[in-house]
Design an enzyme around this catalytic site. Structure first.
Site, PDB file in Angstrom:
ATOM      1  N   SER A 199      -6.987   8.458   3.125  1.00 54.42           N
ATOM      2  CA  SER A 199      -7.563   8.847   1.837  1.00 54.42           C
ATOM      3  C   SER A 199      -7.121   7.818   0.797  1.00 54.42           C
ATOM      4  O   SER A 199      -6.928   6.639   1.126  1.00 54.42           O
ATOM      5  CB  SER A 199      -7.079  10.261   1.487  1.00 54.42           C
ATOM      6  OG  SER A 199      -7.606  10.665   0.265  1.00 54.42           O
TER       7      SER A 199
ATOM      8  N   LYS B 204     -12.964  10.489  -2.213  1.00 55.60           N
ATOM      9  CA  LYS B 204     -11.609  10.709  -1.676  1.00 55.60           C
ATOM     10  C   LYS B 204     -11.097  12.110  -2.040  1.00 55.60           C
ATOM     11  O   LYS B 204     -10.371  12.726  -1.265  1.00 55.60           O
ATOM     12  CB  LYS B 204     -10.657   9.611  -2.171  1.00 55.60           C
ATOM     13  CG  LYS B 204     -10.978   8.224  -1.590  1.00 55.60           C
ATOM     14  CD  LYS B 204     -10.881   8.174  -0.062  1.00 55.60           C
ATOM     15  CE  LYS B 204     -11.068   6.774   0.504  1.00 55.60           C
ATOM     16  NZ  LYS B 204     -11.004   6.697   1.969  1.00 55.60           N
TER      17      LYS B 204
ATOM     18  N   ASN C 295     -10.238   5.931   9.386  1.00 58.40           N
ATOM     19  CA  ASN C 295      -9.836   4.870   8.445  1.00 58.40           C
ATOM     20  C   ASN C 295     -11.017   4.190   7.755  1.00 58.40           C
ATOM     21  O   ASN C 295     -10.894   3.772   6.600  1.00 58.40           O
ATOM     22  CB  ASN C 295      -9.002   3.833   9.230  1.00 58.40           C
ATOM     23  CG  ASN C 295      -8.911   2.509   8.498  1.00 58.40           C
ATOM     24  OD1 ASN C 295      -8.175   2.377   7.523  1.00 58.40           O
ATOM     25  ND2 ASN C 295      -9.686   1.523   8.946  1.00 58.40           N
TER      26      ASN C 295
ATOM     27  N   VAL D   4      -3.476  -2.245  -1.124  1.00 54.16           N
ATOM     28  CA  VAL D   4      -3.271  -3.152   0.007  1.00 54.16           C
ATOM     29  C   VAL D   4      -4.220  -4.343  -0.110  1.00 54.16           C
ATOM     30  O   VAL D   4      -5.408  -4.173  -0.415  1.00 54.16           O
ATOM     31  CB  VAL D   4      -3.541  -2.414   1.350  1.00 54.16           C
ATOM     32  CG1 VAL D   4      -3.048  -3.270   2.519  1.00 54.16           C
ATOM     33  CG2 VAL D   4      -2.876  -1.049   1.373  1.00 54.16           C
TER      34      VAL D   4
ATOM     35  N   TYR E 236     -15.948   6.395  -5.615  1.00 49.41           N
ATOM     36  CA  TYR E 236     -14.830   6.351  -4.664  1.00 49.41           C
ATOM     37  C   TYR E 236     -13.909   7.556  -4.862  1.00 49.41           C
ATOM     38  O   TYR E 236     -13.532   8.221  -3.893  1.00 49.41           O
ATOM     39  CB  TYR E 236     -14.071   5.043  -4.886  1.00 49.41           C
ATOM     40  CG  TYR E 236     -12.984   4.748  -3.876  1.00 49.41           C
ATOM     41  CD1 TYR E 236     -13.303   4.470  -2.551  1.00 49.41           C
ATOM     42  CD2 TYR E 236     -11.641   4.713  -4.260  1.00 49.41           C
ATOM     43  CE1 TYR E 236     -12.310   4.167  -1.626  1.00 49.41           C
ATOM     44  CE2 TYR E 236     -10.645   4.405  -3.339  1.00 49.41           C
ATOM     45  CZ  TYR E 236     -10.988   4.138  -2.027  1.00 49.41           C
ATOM     46  OH  TYR E 236      -9.997   3.833  -1.125  1.00 49.41           O
TER      47      TYR E 236
ATOM     48  N   THR F 118      -6.697  -6.261   0.992  1.00 49.92           N
ATOM     49  CA  THR F 118      -7.767  -6.324   1.997  1.00 49.92           C
ATOM     50  C   THR F 118      -9.055  -6.732   1.281  1.00 49.92           C
ATOM     51  O   THR F 118      -9.102  -6.789   0.048  1.00 49.92           O
ATOM     52  CB  THR F 118      -7.994  -4.956   2.665  1.00 49.92           C
ATOM     53  OG1 THR F 118      -8.423  -4.042   1.659  1.00 49.92           O
ATOM     54  CG2 THR F 118      -6.750  -4.433   3.355  1.00 49.92           C
TER      55      THR F 118
HETATM   56  N1  LIG Z   1      -7.030  -1.491   0.477  1.00 47.88           N
HETATM   57  C1  LIG Z   1      -6.524  -0.572  -0.340  1.00 47.88           C
HETATM   58  O1  LIG Z   1      -5.827  -0.884  -1.342  1.00 47.88           O
HETATM   59  C2  LIG Z   1      -6.760   0.889  -0.090  1.00 47.88           C
HETATM   60  C3  LIG Z   1      -6.151   1.805  -0.956  1.00 47.88           C
HETATM   61  C4  LIG Z   1      -6.334   3.167  -0.726  1.00 47.88           C
HETATM   62  C5  LIG Z   1      -7.101   3.576   0.352  1.00 47.88           C
HETATM   63  N2  LIG Z   1      -7.701   2.654   1.182  1.00 47.88           N
HETATM   64  C6  LIG Z   1      -8.502   3.168   2.291  1.00 47.88           C
HETATM   65  O2  LIG Z   1      -8.115   2.528   3.486  1.00 47.88           O
HETATM   66  C7  LIG Z   1      -9.213   2.494   4.411  1.00 47.88           C
HETATM   67  C8  LIG Z   1      -9.384   1.086   4.952  1.00 47.88           C
HETATM   68  O3  LIG Z   1      -9.667   0.228   3.854  1.00 47.88           O
HETATM   69  P1  LIG Z   1      -9.452  -1.364   3.885  1.00 47.88           P
HETATM   70  O4  LIG Z   1      -8.742  -1.701   2.633  1.00 47.88           O
HETATM   71  O5  LIG Z   1      -8.914  -1.785   5.198  1.00 47.88           O
HETATM   72  O6  LIG Z   1     -10.979  -1.842   3.718  1.00 47.88           O
HETATM   73  P2  LIG Z   1     -11.784  -3.086   4.304  1.00 47.88           P
HETATM   74  O7  LIG Z   1     -10.887  -4.227   4.561  1.00 47.88           O
HETATM   75  O8  LIG Z   1     -12.927  -3.244   3.373  1.00 47.88           O
HETATM   76  O9  LIG Z   1     -12.301  -2.536   5.717  1.00 47.88           O
HETATM   77  C9  LIG Z   1     -13.201  -1.472   5.746  1.00 47.88           C
HETATM   78  C10 LIG Z   1     -13.446  -1.071   7.181  1.00 47.88           C
HETATM   79  O10 LIG Z   1     -14.363   0.035   7.179  1.00 47.88           O
HETATM   80  C11 LIG Z   1     -15.440  -0.298   8.021  1.00 47.88           C
HETATM   81  N3  LIG Z   1     -16.700   0.335   7.621  1.00 47.88           N
HETATM   82  C12 LIG Z   1     -17.384   0.191   6.470  1.00 47.88           C
HETATM   83  N4  LIG Z   1     -18.543   0.859   6.525  1.00 47.88           N
HETATM   84  C13 LIG Z   1     -18.593   1.435   7.741  1.00 47.88           C
HETATM   85  C14 LIG Z   1     -19.520   2.242   8.416  1.00 47.88           C
HETATM   86  N5  LIG Z   1     -20.693   2.598   7.869  1.00 47.88           N
HETATM   87  N6  LIG Z   1     -19.231   2.665   9.677  1.00 47.88           N
HETATM   88  C15 LIG Z   1     -18.077   2.300  10.269  1.00 47.88           C
HETATM   89  N7  LIG Z   1     -17.174   1.506   9.704  1.00 47.88           N
HETATM   90  C16 LIG Z   1     -17.424   1.090   8.449  1.00 47.88           C
HETATM   91  C17 LIG Z   1     -15.576  -1.815   7.950  1.00 47.88           C
HETATM   92  O11 LIG Z   1     -16.341  -2.264   9.058  1.00 47.88           O
HETATM   93  P3  LIG Z   1     -17.254  -3.639   8.991  1.00 47.88           P
HETATM   94  O12 LIG Z   1     -16.300  -4.760   9.274  1.00 47.88           O
HETATM   95  O13 LIG Z   1     -18.267  -3.445  10.058  1.00 47.88           O
HETATM   96  O14 LIG Z   1     -17.849  -3.704   7.625  1.00 47.88           O
HETATM   97  C18 LIG Z   1     -14.107  -2.213   7.990  1.00 47.88           C
HETATM   98  O15 LIG Z   1     -13.621  -2.193   9.291  1.00 47.88           O
HETATM   99  C19 LIG Z   1     -10.418   3.007   3.613  1.00 47.88           C
HETATM  100  O16 LIG Z   1     -10.661   4.359   3.924  1.00 47.88           O
HETATM  101  C20 LIG Z   1      -9.990   2.851   2.183  1.00 47.88           C
HETATM  102  O17 LIG Z   1     -10.654   3.741   1.312  1.00 47.88           O
HETATM  103  C21 LIG Z   1      -7.543   1.324   0.984  1.00 47.88           C
END
Ligand SMILES: NC(=O)c1ccc[n+]([C@@H]2O[C@H](COP(=O)([O-])OP(=O)(O)OC[C@H]3O[C@@H](n4cnc5c(N)ncnc54)[C@H](OP(=O)(O)O)[C@@H]3O)[C@@H](O)[C@H]2O)c1
Length: 257
Positions: free
Chosen positions: A147, A170, A94, A197, A166, A199
């Site tokens: 993804s 992906k 993730n 989402v 990005y 976040t």
């Molecule tokens: N949010 C959306 O709308 C959305 C849409 C499509 C896909 N996604 C995908 O969903 C996944 C989670 O995204 P999110 O929205 O939850 O993002 P987020 O809130 O920014 O959280 C990102 C997470 O990834 C971790 N991370 C970043 N760099 C890292 C590294 N070098 N090693 C290990 N962990 C690391 C962060 O850890 P730290 O706290 O230590 O920084 C955090 O736990 C991602 O793969 C993202 O591409 C999200």
């Protein structure tokens, strides 16, 4: 049907979707949730220990920084030696970043390289490190990559956003997932788009691209717990035949490549 009594490993568990997935899986009985975090002494990581859990469920925190190539193997070593983990049923890759710049013209090779480190190379080493434990699962093991629709060429060709580094990452991680599915017939491999989402990732993206604020505000972003419930529903229901699919977790439908 909600699944219980399984061992999950989730990367990027400190915040956002990863944290919400961790909380949801702990709210079911008899699960072991391995929460992999970049900084184990960080307040967000420590707070995971206080998440409520259903009877028989427990959390194990491990350090896993996606940019440190040896970390996934070191984490698995710790799980085996210190926590006596003998198998894992579901791995959720993730952790991710989106540092993309506003246009192709402004994007640097280094911007793409740093994104690939976390969004592509980290899931690759995670798969290699956890493969044996997945294969030891007494159930149907699953390797799930979070993804994004931003990796769909069909979507990219119509999208107003550049999102280049990005999208490159992906699309590449989709190739990784499809190859794992092709080569590992006993591991059900899924590529999931969680939806848009609410976040930190999305909030920071909007900050960096103020001209897109209006456009993005018109899109209905999901609450993080709704998105993680959708993701877990797809994982619960996934059968061997689903391996290699690129799925929109909100609808359960395939996304065009
Ligand atoms: N949010 C959306 O709308 C959305 C849409 C499509 C896909 N996604 C995908 O969903 C996944 C989670 O995204 P999110 O929205 O939850 O993002 P987020 O809130 O920014 O959280 C990102 C997470 O990834 C971790 N991370 C970043 N760099 C890292 C590294 N070098 N090693 C290990 N962990 C690391 C962060 O850890 P730290 O706290 O230590 O920084 C955090 O736990 C991602 O793969 C993202 O591409 C999200």
């Amino acid at each position: 049907m909600a699944r219980e009594g399984l061992i999950y490993l989730i990367t990027g568990a400190s915040r956002g979707i990863g944290r919400s997935l961790t909380a949801l899986l702990l709210s079911r009985p008899n699960n072991t949730v391995i929460a992999a975090v970049r900084k184990i002494d960080d307040d967000n990581a420590k707070a995971l220990n206080a998440l409520p859990r259903e009877s028989g469920s427990k959390i194990i925190l491990v350090k896993l920084d996606g940019v440190v190539e040896s970390d996934a193997h070191a984490a698995v070593d710790t799980l085996i030696k210190a926590h006596h983990i003998e198998h894992i049923d579901v791995v959720i890759a993730n952790a991710g970043v989106n540092d993309s710049l506003p246009s192709v013209n402004e994007t640097t090779p280094d911007n793409i390289r740093r994104t690939l480190d976390i969004n592509v190379y980290a899931p690759l080493t995670l798969f290699q490190a956890t493969r044996s434990l997945l294969k030891a699962s007494p159930s149907v093991p699953k390797f799930v990559i979070i993804s994004s629709i931003a990796g769909s060429l069909d979507y990219i060709s119509k999208s107003p956003l550049s999102n280049l580094s990005y999208s490159v990452s992906k699309a590449a991680v989709n190739v990784l997932g499809v190859r794992i599915a092709a080569e590992e017939s006993d591991i059900t491999t899924l590529l999931l788009h969680p939806g848009l989402v609410e976040t930190d990732m999305v909030h920071e993206f909007i900050e960096r691209h103020p001209s897109l604020k209006l456009e993005l505000s018109k899109m209905d972003a999901l609450k993080v717990d709704d998105s993680s419930a959708n993701i877990v529903k797809v994982i619960d229901g996934a059968k061997k035949d689903d391996s290699g699919r690129f799925v929109d977790a909100t609808t359960g439908e395939n996304i065009p490549w």
